[in-house]
Every structure is written in C-alpha cells, then in structure tokens.
Design an enzyme around this catalytic site. Sequence first.
Site, PDB file in Angstrom:
ATOM      1  N   HIS A 142      13.988 -54.464 -86.340  1.00 46.85           N
ATOM      2  CA  HIS A 142      13.855 -55.638 -85.477  1.00 46.85           C
ATOM      3  C   HIS A 142      12.402 -55.845 -85.088  1.00 46.85           C
ATOM      4  O   HIS A 142      11.668 -54.897 -84.795  1.00 46.85           O
ATOM      5  CB  HIS A 142      14.708 -55.475 -84.217  1.00 46.85           C
ATOM      6  CG  HIS A 142      15.071 -56.788 -83.598  1.00 46.85           C
ATOM      7  ND1 HIS A 142      14.174 -57.539 -82.860  1.00 46.85           N
ATOM      8  CD2 HIS A 142      16.227 -57.516 -83.623  1.00 46.85           C
ATOM      9  CE1 HIS A 142      14.764 -58.650 -82.449  1.00 46.85           C
ATOM     10  NE2 HIS A 142      16.002 -58.664 -82.897  1.00 46.85           N
ATOM     11  N   HIS A 143      11.987 -57.117 -85.086  1.00 41.38           N
ATOM     12  CA  HIS A 143      10.596 -57.436 -84.770  1.00 41.38           C
ATOM     13  C   HIS A 143      10.256 -57.141 -83.303  1.00 41.38           C
ATOM     14  O   HIS A 143       9.081 -57.048 -82.927  1.00 41.38           O
ATOM     15  CB  HIS A 143      10.312 -58.909 -85.069  1.00 41.38           C
ATOM     16  CG  HIS A 143       8.925 -59.168 -85.558  1.00 41.38           C
ATOM     17  ND1 HIS A 143       7.827 -58.483 -85.090  1.00 41.38           N
ATOM     18  CD2 HIS A 143       8.443 -60.049 -86.471  1.00 41.38           C
ATOM     19  CE1 HIS A 143       6.732 -58.925 -85.688  1.00 41.38           C
ATOM     20  NE2 HIS A 143       7.075 -59.874 -86.532  1.00 41.38           N
ATOM     21  N   ALA A 144      11.257 -56.971 -82.454  1.00 38.80           N
ATOM     22  CA  ALA A 144      10.992 -56.573 -81.071  1.00 38.80           C
ATOM     23  C   ALA A 144      10.415 -55.167 -81.007  1.00 38.80           C
ATOM     24  O   ALA A 144       9.747 -54.807 -80.034  1.00 38.80           O
ATOM     25  CB  ALA A 144      12.277 -56.641 -80.239  1.00 38.80           C
TER      26      ALA A 144
END
Length: 542
Positions: A142-144
Amino acid sequence: MKQLAGLDASFLYLETPQMPMHVGALHLLELPEGYDGDYVEDLREHMRARLPLLPALRRKLLAMPLGLSNPGWVDADPDLDEHIVEIALPEGSGMAELEAQVGLLHPVLLDRSRPLWKFHVFTGIEPGPEGQPRVALYTQLHHAAVDGQAAVALAQVILDLSPEPRAIETLAARGRKRGQLGTVGLLRAAVSQQWKQTVKLARSLPSAAGIVGNMAAGYVGGAAAGASIDKLRALLAGVASQTTAVVRGKTSVASLGPAPRTRFNVSLSATRSFAGVTLPLAELNRTRKRHGASLNDAVLFVIGGALRRFLTKHGPLPRKSLVAAVPVSTRAAGDTTSNNQATMTFMSLGTHLADPAERLAHVMASSQAMKAQMAQLKSLMPTDFPSLGIPWLMQAGAMLYGRAKVAEKLPVVANVVISNVPGPQVPLYLAGAKMLTNYPTSIAVHGLALNVTVQTYNQSLDIGLMACGEALPETAELAAHVETAFMEFQALAVADAEPAPVATKKAAVKTSGKKPAAKGASPARRKTGGKAAARRGAGRSA
C-alpha cells in the site's frame, strides 16, 4: 503506536474500489536448475527470516476514535499463508497471461485488518528458452506505507546478490502491540500528534515565506509586479510550470497552461489493463549521451513518442502538447524510512511536434526548467500536516469525486503520470530464484487513467503501463509503440553530425498458441535487444 503522516494517510482516504492505492511489480523468476521444491513454501520461509528487518511489513492500521485524525501503525505478526498465495495458471502460460492476471488482481483492495501487503506467486509459467523452470510474482504494497524509493529500500532487504540467501541477523520486533492503548490513550496520542503537526507546520512558514518572497522578486525583474505575482500563484498551485515551445526551429521557454483533454482524462472504472516492456539500458544511455540528454529526458521522449503514435492511430491527437505529471522524490540521500517523501511537477512531452529532433529539444528544455523550479519548491511541499477531521472530508470527497465524474468537468492539468525510479544494476535473487524482470505496477487516479512507471534493473529499463481497463484497454499496443519510439530515438541524428543508430538485435518470437501482436506493433514485441528478449519472454523466445 506511530500515527501516519498527512501525506501517507492521504493514500488511505483517497482509496476507493475504482482507485486502489497500492503499488508493486510483476517479476518473472527463474528457478535453479533441477529445482523440484515448492517455491511458495520456500518464499514463505525466506520472508519469515527477513521479517525482523522489515518493520513496514510487520505493522497494521489502528483507527483513531471516531476517525477524527490519522490512524496509527501498530505491530502485527503477518500470517504468511494469507500474505503469500499461489495462483496456478494453465501450463505454458506466458507474459500475456501474466499481464491479464495483474489487470484482474490490481483492483482488489488490500485487507486493512492485516499488514498492507500481499505477494501472488504464479505457477504454470512456460519454461525459458533452454528449459529453465520459471514462476512469476506480483507484489502489492500500500502506498500509505511506502513510496517508490522506500520500496527499493525494502527490496534491498528481501533480495540477495546470489542464489544462496545471505545470513540475516535475527532482530526482535519492537513497539507496542495493539490493545496496549485504550480509548483514552488513543485520544491523547491523537491530540499530541495534532499539536506536533501544527507546531512543525508553523515553524516552517517563515522559511517558506522567504522562499516565496525571493521567487517573487526574481519574477518581478523587468515585468509588472502584478503579472509576476499572478504567475507565481499559478506556479505554486501546480497548474503552471516552465516548459518549452519550439517556434520557427528555435527553442524558447514559455508558461505551461492547462493540458488538452484526451481519452485518459476520465473517471476510472473498477477495471485495469496492464502491460510491461523492457528496453536495453546500455543502448538507451549510449543514445541519450549522443544528444546530451539525461535518462529522464530519454524516458519522457520515448513515452511521449509512443503516446503520439497511439493517438495518431486511434485519435484524436491534440494540437497542443500532452502534459505529464512527474513525481519528484524529496527524500534525502541514505534515507530508507518506509514512508512517502515526494511531490509532483508537470512537464510538456512535445507530442504536438512531428519532428523527433524538435520534440527532443522540447523535452530537454522542459526538463531543465522543471529542475530549476524544483530546487526552490521542494522545501515548500509538506509531507505532514494537522489532520483533525481530514479523514471524514477526504474520504467523502474521494467517493463523490468518482461518482459525480468530476474529472470530466474540471480543467485538465495533466494527461498521464510518468514516474522514473532508480533501481539496482545487478541481477538479484529471491529465495534462490533469479529475478528476470521488474515491471512496476502503480496507481491510476481519476482524471489520469494512465500511469507509466519506469525502473532500471540489471542493465535494463523495465516499464509498467497501468491504465483504466475502459479508458485504455490497449496497453499491449501502447507497449509496442514504446519499442517503436525507442528505435526512433536510436535513429535520431545528432545536430551537425551523421546519424549513428544502434541496431536492434531481433530474436525469433514463439507465437504458437499465444495472443497475436497488436496491429502496427513492432515485430519484436516488448523484447527490444537480444538480452531483453531472453529475460522478457516467459517462454516467448524460441
């Protein structure tokens, strides 16, 4: 517990079923000669040994009470049977089948009750040209949790320089476990984080104001102050940057206004289309150096040329140049923190210019102007900011933006995202298997239905084309145009010099039982150069 910074958390709030916010890559892996084990189990054991050094893969989200502020990361023990899964493809499957699988899997959101990553191992892959056994791997993170540079840092821990995995010193996982903080503790943590973010932002304002003042003063020289300030405001808003205009054979710098509307500037569906293409890095570097261009200039020229060819065929090709949104890392050298440290700038691709030489000059001048701006603007781009109430607002806004098809109603700022991430230049191994390809799989967003991400690997340039399946189902054809644009770059004569094209070595392509190449595609479909053909094929090379 550590609360997410504002930029990291925004990737959670903006995520919808139509706009997944994970990144990753598609890898073709060659197993050792005579291998007869279970690679999925071997990979699980390998990751189990490396997890102590991978905190980004050993944490999950903990929501704040009432969702008033950013969630936090808490330690978690990933269930590797859930995070590393096998997908059995029909025997003899090749790249076309793998690309289709990525298109199907990419829209599936990661389970937020678990650590935000997943590995898909594909079996049934056609052996290599000399019978080498192969599997494939599609990764999701996830880019988070990571940006492109942070993902490269993770890969340095997971991958090895030889088939024999290196010894890893076991480290005990640290940090508070979920459940140690009650509701009152979480509220205190949230308030404390809000205060720290507010103070940090306030402290940065004086220096930011000084930079803005200096830039404004620079723009004023010889021009009306009001016009200069207006120009600066547009620049800081991200809707204007410096690019080039080729007029009467000469290159001059001009302001970049709104981009033309194209088939890519639409709201997304919940489908994806994906294709990968490999270019030989040595040939690309040799060509770009002849023209005094950077690697990024060469990438933008080739992708712009491919888009021009595609739109010339399918129409319409705008009279005005397409504009690329280009992520720029703000990460300090040596920083391997697993978070997001990047901003965005805009560059013209010169797609309105039929002459390749003029187009290259356009791209190079645009790149120089962008670098001059970013040197001043990097410090103005915050990665953390107060988040009280932001989760509700951003989540509601993201859902409304997609459902109301706002992307079709707003002015177009850019047409495509093009990201260039530096990677390793030596062959790497994963759980004993040699990694042959590293095709990035990135994010398409509403209004920008095509993402092109490039990463260097083992003397090759691996390119991943991720698009909305409805806006651009023809990613395979676009990949073929990338090859053609690269060959156009090789053949481009240097000014006041004789052409010095580098011949492309062709390799036979095994087509029996495979999907035919797109009309107009290069006969060397996504295998430019002999070495790339051997690495690329998944059984395509004869």
